[in-house]
Design an enzyme around this catalytic site. Sequence first.
Site, PDB file in Angstrom:
ATOM      1  N   SER A   1       0.819  -1.214   0.000  1.00 48.72           N
ATOM      2  CA  SER A   1       0.000   0.000   0.000  1.00 48.72           C
ATOM      3  C   SER A   1       0.852   1.263   0.000  1.00 48.72           C
ATOM      4  CB  SER A   1      -0.919   0.032   1.225  1.00 48.72           C
ATOM      5  OG  SER A   1      -1.926  -0.930   1.097  1.00 48.72           O
ATOM      6  N   GLN A   2       0.229   2.330  -0.471  1.00 46.86           N
ATOM      7  CA  GLN A   2       0.849   3.658  -0.437  1.00 46.86           C
ATOM      8  C   GLN A   2       1.129   4.018   1.031  1.00 46.86           C
ATOM      9  OE1 GLN A   2      -1.861   6.475  -2.092  1.00 46.86           O
ATOM     10  NE2 GLN A   2      -0.624   8.244  -1.600  1.00 46.86           N
TER      11      GLN A   2
END
Length: 213
Positions: free
Chosen positions: A64-65
């Site tokens: 994930s970011q």
Amino acid sequence: MKDTFKHKGMRQQLVKVVESKGITDKNVLKAIGKIPRHLFMDSGFLDHAYQDKAFPIAADQTISQPYTVAFQTQLLQVKSGDKVLEIGTGSGYQTAVLCELGAQVYSIERQHELFKKTSKFLPKLGYRAKKLIFGDGYIGLNEEAPFAGIIVTAGAPFVPKPLLSQLAMGGRLVIPVGDDVQTMTLFIRKGPKQFEKHEFGEFRFVPLLEDKN
């Protein structure tokens, strides 16, 4: 498994970016600044490790970011010693963030390839979850409930009822809900059947799949 001064410098830049987007929890920012995210990624992506972006990992999943990880973690309000259930171990990056905050982490992954890889990898970095489980995140982990926090790191078309029932009183469930685009949603347990619901804008996640091991 090298973590150089250059990497550390890039991480501090990443912390500034995440902070500029509105993350205020000092412990979360400290965790982002400490964890060597480049080690969680395939070597071909090392240049991208400290950009605020999601990237592909094994089994068609993504890491994930960093902003998203920080945002979800901040919503959880983790205190040291809290029992936290994570649905979707993935690369283990979010798991490491929770460990850094002092949580007792139980994490479920349904992709066997990722489960095996991350189970071996996390302890090498010194991150020890209470339990890493290969299984179906939709059903949660009843035998270890209740949890002070539950975090879902994949897009869920609906909110799985077992997850709500496994929250402690005052416990928090952070889950992205929706099909193509998800709304980040927080549920706080107020009573046996009472939950307070808050919504926080749109995010994009890989889908949470049910019973597809």
